[in-house]
Design a protein around this motif. Sequence first.
Motif, PDB file in Angstrom:
ATOM      1  N   GLU A 140      48.338 153.434 -10.164  1.00 58.76           N
ATOM      2  CA  GLU A 140      47.724 154.342  -9.198  1.00 58.76           C
ATOM      3  C   GLU A 140      47.859 153.712  -7.815  1.00 58.76           C
ATOM      4  O   GLU A 140      47.470 152.560  -7.616  1.00 58.76           O
ATOM      5  CB  GLU A 140      46.230 154.545  -9.527  1.00 58.76           C
ATOM      6  CG  GLU A 140      45.520 155.441  -8.502  1.00 58.76           C
ATOM      7  CD  GLU A 140      44.024 155.608  -8.767  1.00 58.76           C
ATOM      8  OE1 GLU A 140      43.387 154.645  -9.277  1.00 58.76           O
ATOM      9  OE2 GLU A 140      43.491 156.683  -8.473  1.00 58.76           O
ATOM     10  N   THR A 149      43.369 153.612  -4.789  1.00 57.78           N
ATOM     11  CA  THR A 149      42.233 153.614  -5.728  1.00 57.78           C
ATOM     12  C   THR A 149      41.096 154.462  -5.197  1.00 57.78           C
ATOM     13  O   THR A 149      40.409 155.144  -5.979  1.00 57.78           O
ATOM     14  CB  THR A 149      41.677 152.179  -5.903  1.00 57.78           C
ATOM     15  OG1 THR A 149      42.742 151.259  -6.080  1.00 57.78           O
ATOM     16  CG2 THR A 149      40.686 152.088  -7.040  1.00 57.78           C
ATOM     17  N   GLY A 193      37.637 155.004  -7.091  1.00 58.20           N
ATOM     18  CA  GLY A 193      37.908 154.870  -8.528  1.00 58.20           C
ATOM     19  C   GLY A 193      37.692 156.118  -9.360  1.00 58.20           C
ATOM     20  O   GLY A 193      37.584 156.027 -10.588  1.00 58.20           O
ATOM     21  N   THR A 220      40.842 156.737 -11.206  1.00 61.62           N
ATOM     22  CA  THR A 220      40.955 155.547 -12.057  1.00 61.62           C
ATOM     23  C   THR A 220      40.135 155.738 -13.332  1.00 61.62           C
ATOM     24  O   THR A 220      40.594 155.456 -14.447  1.00 61.62           O
ATOM     25  CB  THR A 220      40.429 154.294 -11.297  1.00 61.62           C
ATOM     26  OG1 THR A 220      40.906 154.324  -9.957  1.00 61.62           O
ATOM     27  CG2 THR A 220      40.854 153.017 -11.973  1.00 61.62           C
ATOM     28  N   SER A 240      45.730 149.542 -10.145  1.00 59.92           N
ATOM     29  CA  SER A 240      45.390 150.450  -9.055  1.00 59.92           C
ATOM     30  C   SER A 240      45.324 149.665  -7.752  1.00 59.92           C
ATOM     31  O   SER A 240      44.700 148.607  -7.670  1.00 59.92           O
ATOM     32  CB  SER A 240      44.057 151.153  -9.349  1.00 59.92           C
ATOM     33  OG  SER A 240      43.816 152.130  -8.362  1.00 59.92           O
ATOM     34  N   LEU A 250      42.202 147.310 -16.910  1.00 56.82           N
ATOM     35  CA  LEU A 250      42.339 147.658 -15.481  1.00 56.82           C
ATOM     36  C   LEU A 250      42.564 146.420 -14.615  1.00 56.82           C
ATOM     37  O   LEU A 250      41.834 145.434 -14.725  1.00 56.82           O
ATOM     38  CB  LEU A 250      41.073 148.389 -15.010  1.00 56.82           C
ATOM     39  CG  LEU A 250      41.002 148.739 -13.516  1.00 56.82           C
ATOM     40  CD1 LEU A 250      42.104 149.722 -13.119  1.00 56.82           C
ATOM     41  CD2 LEU A 250      39.628 149.312 -13.167  1.00 56.82           C
ATOM     42  N   LEU A 307      42.748 145.685 -10.516  1.00 53.27           N
ATOM     43  CA  LEU A 307      42.575 146.245  -9.176  1.00 53.27           C
ATOM     44  C   LEU A 307      43.206 145.296  -8.167  1.00 53.27           C
ATOM     45  O   LEU A 307      42.948 144.089  -8.192  1.00 53.27           O
ATOM     46  CB  LEU A 307      41.085 146.445  -8.881  1.00 53.27           C
ATOM     47  CG  LEU A 307      40.413 147.548  -9.718  1.00 53.27           C
ATOM     48  CD1 LEU A 307      38.897 147.473  -9.598  1.00 53.27           C
ATOM     49  CD2 LEU A 307      40.919 148.928  -9.298  1.00 53.27           C
TER      50      LEU A 307
END
Length: 191
Positions: free
Chosen positions: A50, A53, A56, A59, A74, A95, A97
């Motif tokens: 992604e 973000t 989120g 997400t 992301s 996940l 980030l």
Amino acid sequence: MIDARLFAPAALATILRRTGELGFTMASEPAVGALLRTCAATRPGGRLLELGTGTGLATAWLLSGMDAGASLTSVDTDDRVQQVARQCLGDDPRLTLVIEDGLAFLQRTPSEAYDLVFADAMPGKFEGLHESLRVLRPGGLYIIDDLLPQPNWPDDHAARVEGLLADLSAMPTLAIAALEWASGVIVAAKR
Ligand SMILES: C[S@@+](CC[C@H](N)C(=O)[O-])C[C@H]1O[C@@H](n2cnc3c(N)ncnc32)[C@H](O)[C@@H]1O
């Protein structure tokens, strides 16, 4: 009545509340989130990306469609908004980030590294379109939204969207579904 929010991921209500508190106005809508979840579920063990973000929201929808073997990266430049995603979703080991410029991220990413790209920032969409498609493997999905006119668009944005749509439609490597629905969505598969 059909309502995408009926099936929303558990974290969504908290993220939406925090999004409002921050005054973040670029959030994805639930219908697009629901579509993203379904697309994510078609990629068992997949690698998803992604760009943008925000707080989120997308997400959370993407994670709710992914299986245990899939992973999602992301990317955003704004730590203040991504912090909400980190606090609400950061415990999910699938996940990652990243705080980085989306174009720089794409440029350092190997070709065909991802099975799905949701490009929700300028990079990967209005700039670096070819980079964004380069990192997608054949059979992978490229998804963008916010393509229908919105009151908050700057003066030059409609022309920019038209240019993007023309560029995409000239690419024989893409099988495109252009959906005049929700905020205006394209789901394209890379042949
Ligand atoms: C449309 S919002 C993302 C919304 C989010 N995906 C959601 O589901 O609500 C666009 C995001 O792109 C981020 N952004 C802006 N410039 C960027 C860049 N150069 N690289 C990566 N992200 C960027 C903004 O901080 C913002 O959070």
